[in-house]
Design a protein around this motif. Structure first.
Motif: not given
Length: 246
Positions: A76-77, A104, A130-131, A157-159, A168
């Protein structure tokens, strides 16, 4: 004891000792704080794409991929795609039938273009959204079923807010089975004395606080403290979560 076993035993002893060295731990945090002012982790590329990770974490992920030999890595990200390219290239090198899903909420057009023309894109599947949306989770589920994926490694590794990372962890932890990992990046936000004025996260509201809460409600995972002791310099202290069972 043969030479190779002796060498590994010496490495393990050194890892254990350095993990207990409080002064070395403090020095590592000082280094992270100082280098963070200059966005040190932004300065590296993997096969031509910015990876935006510390070299130590890149090498650790290589070790995990070699050990686990996953047939799917979920990240993620996406950012500029360097991590996706890295994971895809590692799967190619170890000769496993594998793919990387990159998720992402906003895959910017110039980044998508560069990722899609990269030689490693053949092992990459992009999902925009959105993950933590049910729609994205459904797409991931469909991919796993269609490709009969059994061994899955997850990198978050996103928000970096507490609430987002916790969701997540709840969403993606069921995909991870015994002896594989969820790696939660940027847990170091809790440890360093740095400001994030343009971001909604900071001390008390970040991936590490999400990890702490997640582990209270899910006993399938544990922090791999050996990895923390081994790396010392990492954006993911307490973020390498090993699945103990199931």
């Amino acid at each position: 004891m043969d030479d190779s076993k002796q060498f590994l035993a010496e490495c393990e002893a050194n890892i254990s000792l350095q993990g207990k060295d409080a002064q070395l731990q403090a020095t590592s945090i000082d280094w992270l704080e100082t280098s963070g002012k200059y966005k040190y982790s932004y300065n590296f590329q993997w096969m031509g794409r910015p990876i935006i990770q510390l070299p130590q974490d890149i090498l650790m992920m290589q070790e995990l991929i070699w050990e686990i030999k996953p047939d799917l890595i979920i990240e993620t990200g996406v950012a500029r795609g360097g991590s996706l390219v890295f994971y895809a290239s590692m799967l190619e090198l170890i000769g496993e039938r594998g793919c990387v899903i990159g998720i992402d909420i906003d895959i910017r057009e110039h980044n998508r273009r560069e990722i899609e023309k990269h030689p490693m894109f053949k092992n990459i599947h992009l999902i925009e959204g959105s993950s933590i949306s049910n729609e994205v989770l459904s797409q991931v589920n469909d991919y796993i079923k269609l490709n009969n994926c059994k061994k899955i490694l997850v990198a978050l590794d996103s928000n970096h807010t507490h609430s987002h990372v916790l969701e997540e962890l709840r969403f993606y932890s069921p995909f991870v089975k015994k002896d594989s990992y969820i790696v939660v990046f940027d847990t170091v936000i809790e440890d360093v004395q740095l400001d994030f004025p343009d971001r909604p996260w900071g001390k008390g509201n970040n991936p590490k606080t999400a990890v702490w809460e997640f582990l209270k409600e899910n006993d399938r995972f544990e922090i791999d403290e050996r990895i923390d002791a081994k790396l010392l310099i990492s954006v993911a202290p307490s973020g390498y979560l090993r699945c103990k069972r199931g």
